[in-house]
Design a protein around this motif. Structure first.
Motif, PDB file in Angstrom:
ATOM      1  N   LEU A 136       9.444  -5.075 -27.658  1.00  0.00           N
ATOM      2  CA  LEU A 136       8.033  -4.822 -27.973  1.00  0.00           C
ATOM      3  C   LEU A 136       7.896  -3.660 -28.951  1.00  0.00           C
ATOM      4  N   TRP A 170      -1.943  -6.961 -33.527  1.00  0.00           N
ATOM      5  CA  TRP A 170      -1.014  -6.664 -32.452  1.00  0.00           C
ATOM      6  C   TRP A 170      -1.204  -7.594 -31.258  1.00  0.00           C
ATOM      7  N   LYS A 174       1.782  -9.979 -29.895  1.00  0.00           N
ATOM      8  CA  LYS A 174       2.311  -9.833 -28.535  1.00  0.00           C
ATOM      9  C   LYS A 174       2.138 -11.119 -27.744  1.00  0.00           C
TER      10      LYS A 174
END
Length: 78
Positions: A10, A42, A46
């Protein structure tokens, strides 16, 4: 160990998104069009990463020699 690998990946992904965002801002400031398409997000990055991670491995998949594949094999999760 898996939590550490997930967190490290991550962090890599966050750096990629940040670099893309900074690059796009510089390009816009210089009057250029963004080449890579939409601005990096983001939350989307993710979510896509989590979806790919949760997907089942293909039974007949070839060996993945990408940096990600090497890291996953080294951690014993691929």
């Amino acid at each position: 160990m898996l939590a550490v690998a997930y967190t490290l990946r991550l962090e890599d992904l966050a750096r990629d998104v940040h670099a893309h965002t900074i690059g796009a801002g510089i390009a816009r400031a210089l009057g250029m069009e963004q080449v890579a398409g939409d601005a990096a997000d983001w939350d989307v990055a993710k979510a896509l990463f989590d979806a790919e991670l949760a997907a089942p491995l293909a039974e007949t998949a070839e060996r993945d020699d990408s940096p990600r594949g090497i890291k996953l094999r080294a951690l014993g999760v691929a």
